[in-house]
Motif scaffolding. Sequence first.
Motif, PDB file in Angstrom:
ATOM      1  N   LYS A 121       0.891  -1.325   0.025  1.00 32.43           N
ATOM      2  CA  LYS A 121       0.004  -0.057   0.098  1.00 32.43           C
ATOM      3  C   LYS A 121       0.786   1.289   0.156  1.00 32.43           C
ATOM      4  O   LYS A 121       0.526   2.192  -0.852  1.00 32.43           O
ATOM      5  CB  LYS A 121      -1.122   0.084   1.150  1.00 32.43           C
ATOM      6  N   SER A 122       1.923   1.394   0.771  1.00 27.76           N
ATOM      7  CA  SER A 122       2.880   2.284   0.931  1.00 27.76           C
ATOM      8  C   SER A 122       3.570   2.546  -0.419  1.00 27.76           C
ATOM      9  O   SER A 122       3.855   3.742  -0.784  1.00 27.76           O
ATOM     10  CB  SER A 122       3.687   2.441   2.220  1.00 27.76           C
ATOM     11  N   ALA A 123       4.030   1.599  -0.893  1.00 24.98           N
ATOM     12  CA  ALA A 123       4.821   1.694  -2.316  1.00 24.98           C
ATOM     13  C   ALA A 123       3.796   2.193  -3.337  1.00 24.98           C
ATOM     14  O   ALA A 123       4.173   2.943  -4.093  1.00 24.98           O
ATOM     15  CB  ALA A 123       5.333   0.348  -2.528  1.00 24.98           C
ATOM     16  N   LEU A 124       2.691   1.745  -3.321  1.00 27.15           N
ATOM     17  CA  LEU A 124       1.785   2.095  -4.384  1.00 27.15           C
ATOM     18  C   LEU A 124       1.379   3.581  -4.035  1.00 27.15           C
ATOM     19  O   LEU A 124       1.327   4.182  -5.226  1.00 27.15           O
ATOM     20  CB  LEU A 124       0.330   1.178  -4.219  1.00 27.15           C
ATOM     21  N   LYS A 125       1.263   3.952  -2.900  1.00 23.25           N
ATOM     22  CA  LYS A 125       0.827   5.556  -2.710  1.00 23.25           C
ATOM     23  C   LYS A 125       2.247   6.330  -2.910  1.00 23.25           C
ATOM     24  O   LYS A 125       1.690   7.287  -3.754  1.00 23.25           O
ATOM     25  CB  LYS A 125       0.590   5.431  -1.180  1.00 23.25           C
ATOM     26  N   ALA A 150       1.936   9.425  -6.084  1.00 22.82           N
ATOM     27  CA  ALA A 150       2.330  10.714  -5.963  1.00 22.82           C
ATOM     28  C   ALA A 150       3.373  10.826  -6.761  1.00 22.82           C
ATOM     29  O   ALA A 150       3.464  12.027  -7.158  1.00 22.82           O
ATOM     30  CB  ALA A 150       2.793  10.876  -4.375  1.00 22.82           C
ATOM     31  N   ARG A 151       4.493  10.268  -6.889  1.00 22.52           N
ATOM     32  CA  ARG A 151       5.548  10.467  -7.858  1.00 22.52           C
ATOM     33  C   ARG A 151       5.073  10.471  -9.228  1.00 22.52           C
ATOM     34  O   ARG A 151       5.680  11.735  -9.901  1.00 22.52           O
ATOM     35  CB  ARG A 151       6.504   9.443  -7.813  1.00 22.52           C
ATOM     36  N   ARG A 152       4.098   9.775  -9.779  1.00 25.20           N
ATOM     37  CA  ARG A 152       3.633  10.012 -11.053  1.00 25.20           C
ATOM     38  C   ARG A 152       2.809  11.115 -11.146  1.00 25.20           C
ATOM     39  O   ARG A 152       2.834  12.088 -12.471  1.00 25.20           O
ATOM     40  CB  ARG A 152       2.981   8.706 -11.322  1.00 25.20           C
ATOM     41  N   LYS A 153       2.123  11.544 -10.210  1.00 19.86           N
ATOM     42  CA  LYS A 153       1.216  12.807 -10.155  1.00 19.86           C
ATOM     43  C   LYS A 153       2.392  14.053 -10.473  1.00 19.86           C
ATOM     44  O   LYS A 153       1.761  15.025 -11.210  1.00 19.86           O
ATOM     45  CB  LYS A 153       0.202  13.036  -9.073  1.00 19.86           C
TER      46      LYS A 153
END
Length: 55
Positions: free
Chosen positions: A22-26, A30-33
Motif C-alpha cells: 500500500k505504501s509503495a503504491l501510494k 504521488a511520484r507519477r502525479k
Amino acid sequence: MNKKTTPDKPAKNDQSREDRLKSALKANLARRKAQMRARGADEAGKPETGDKDKG
C-alpha cells in the motif's frame, strides 16, 4: 524426518506485506502525479512551433 514447515506468524507477515504494498503504491502514485504536473508546467511554458504541418 517429519518436520513441520508452517510459518510462526502468517497473519502478521501477510499484513505487513500488504502495508508495504500500500505504501509503495501510494508513493508511486504521488511520484507519477508530480511528474505529470511538472511535464504540464514545462509544456505550458513552451511556445508552439507548428513543426507538425511543415510539408
